[in-house]
Design an enzyme around this catalytic site. Sequence first.
Site, mmCIF file in Angstrom:
data_model
loop_
_atom_site.group_PDB
_atom_site.id
_atom_site.type_symbol
_atom_site.label_atom_id
_atom_site.label_comp_id
_atom_site.label_asym_id
_atom_site.label_seq_id
_atom_site.Cartn_x
_atom_site.Cartn_y
_atom_site.Cartn_z
ATOM 1 C CE LYS B 79 0.817 6.368 2.767
ATOM 2 N NZ LYS B 79 0.481 6.209 4.360
ATOM 3 C CB SER B 154 2.883 3.003 4.916
ATOM 4 O OG SER B 154 1.605 3.952 5.464
ATOM 5 C CB SER B 178 1.555 5.041 8.236
ATOM 6 O OG SER B 178 1.591 3.967 8.161
#
Lengths: 95, 507
Positions: B79, B154, B178
């Site tokens: 990420k 996210s 997330s």
Amino acid sequence: MPLTPQEVEHIAKLARLELTDEQKARYRRQLEAILEHVAKLQELDTKDVSPTASVSVGQMPLRADEPRPGLSKDDLLKNAPKQDDGQFQIPPVFE
Amino acid sequence: MSKLTELSLKEMQAGLRESQFSSRELVEAALKCIEQVESSLHAFLHIASESALEQADEVDRRRTPDDGRSLHGIPIAIKDVLAVEGMPATAGSKIIEGFMPPYTATAVKKLQDAGAIVIGKTNTDEFAMGSSTENSAYGVTHNPWDTSRVPGGSSGGSAAAVAARLVPAALGTDTGGSVRQPASFCGVTGLKPTYGRVSRYGLIAFGSSLDCVGVLARDAEDAAVIFESMAGHDPLDATSVDSSTPGTARRGRCTASSRFARSASALGESLQGMKIGVPKEYFIEGMQAEVQEKTRAAIAQMESLGAEVQEISLPHTEYALDVYYILAPAEASANLARFDGVRYGPRAEADSLWDVFFKTRGEKFGSEVLRRIMLGTYALSAGYYDAYYGQAQKVRTLIKGDFEKSFKQVDLIACPSAPTTAFEIGAHKGDPLSMYLEDVFTLPASLAGVPGISFPVGFDNKGLPIGMQLLAPHFREDALLSATHVYQQVTDWHKQAPDLQISRGRS
């Protein structure tokens, strides 16, 4: 929880944010809605409750305070939008 | 043999060990697959083809017989809120566009040291603030199961990449859900470890009392391999904890689960005697009926596998959203003060330093980040601090207490991961509060700092994956992974892959 336009201006100033009038109006509206929602927290009696700042479990041992290699000055400067003579360069603070 | 990208991490390990294929073949297959689907998914913000292939060749040249745990030669994705030296880090934001981190995050470094090859950085909501990746300054990621829908967030890019079989595993981060919510939306397995279990050195901070580095993978077994490789104390992160430290590993009552393997990679084979609590507060009006149905069905199946299921209560659950949306923005407003156009990222031109700060921040932060900075600044400002921040911290104590009490009665807590399946892109546009409600089932565990896992338990009538969560006491990731593994041994929800309607080509 009503917010005045002056309060919104004040918050933006504290946070160092330049906002347009449209943004200020929008955030005022949205913050009011969110604050109205979180007002629910006030219904709980917490006078005998201590605050939780961290949920760390166990010790947080301090490392030995010994010099060790870190990032080089070049590494630290290479992402700067402006640099000069091994330093971050900024517009004048004092004229 | 099936296509290389279809293989699980464990299968890749075995194939590499037995020289069925090379690491270069694995990396090439992944890159080719990404090339084919990226235009419809947009899971990645950066693809490191060259360095990945170089590393693969290096692994292929030097490969030595390993102990079966090594990640040698396995492609993974990270990420884009974690620093990887040599690759840009954006955090999904324009305010650090072009930033090249001079070091690698410890969690990533540990995986690289175990031989993993980072093939790219995945899309994220700006500074990990969001539940859909729609807040990324670089465009939304599409859900591989239905590209008109969000992948969750996210860590949406990582979840989409794993779901679409582009990589066997990817790192995500979880501040309020997330990792778990996108895992649920994309039909993959997502582990949020205990707060402090994985170092956050090199993670671009959002809410420092909440942020955790987690993993998205196809199943519990693969997640366990990644988790084990990256967990542990790091002298560079004072909040990171060595779980082998006496007194930390066995918090909470774990009599039944003490029979379970302490090591996450040696997963259990039975749920016999495990006590699972089902909190009544997590089955609420307004949630999608099928989510409730499938979660209950999965819990019933765990019961048939030997678990003892009982209803429990976490009475302060309804306050978690409000606590979180005070504390997380407050911490974010402090953390994001460092982005001022002086040391990194672009700078707005201005004559005074003061104006540089105001203009750079006003222009470069996206709307959700600005909103949270405003909210957090307000909650911390003079005259309001006690009423908002102080009260939220106290209610956090009550929420934490709910979990402490429950874990005296049960070993694990089972509940839905999200109130709905993946929603349409744009569904919450202009209504931040309705978006915040998407996190309602993941926030409490984040506030308590306990670990959680989300894994697939079925599909809704539109064919969208449904995930459920298991939560455990601090440092009992092994119990989460074991229980999930046992469930996944008798179900195949986690083996279903989306049909991207795109030729994957031959690998």
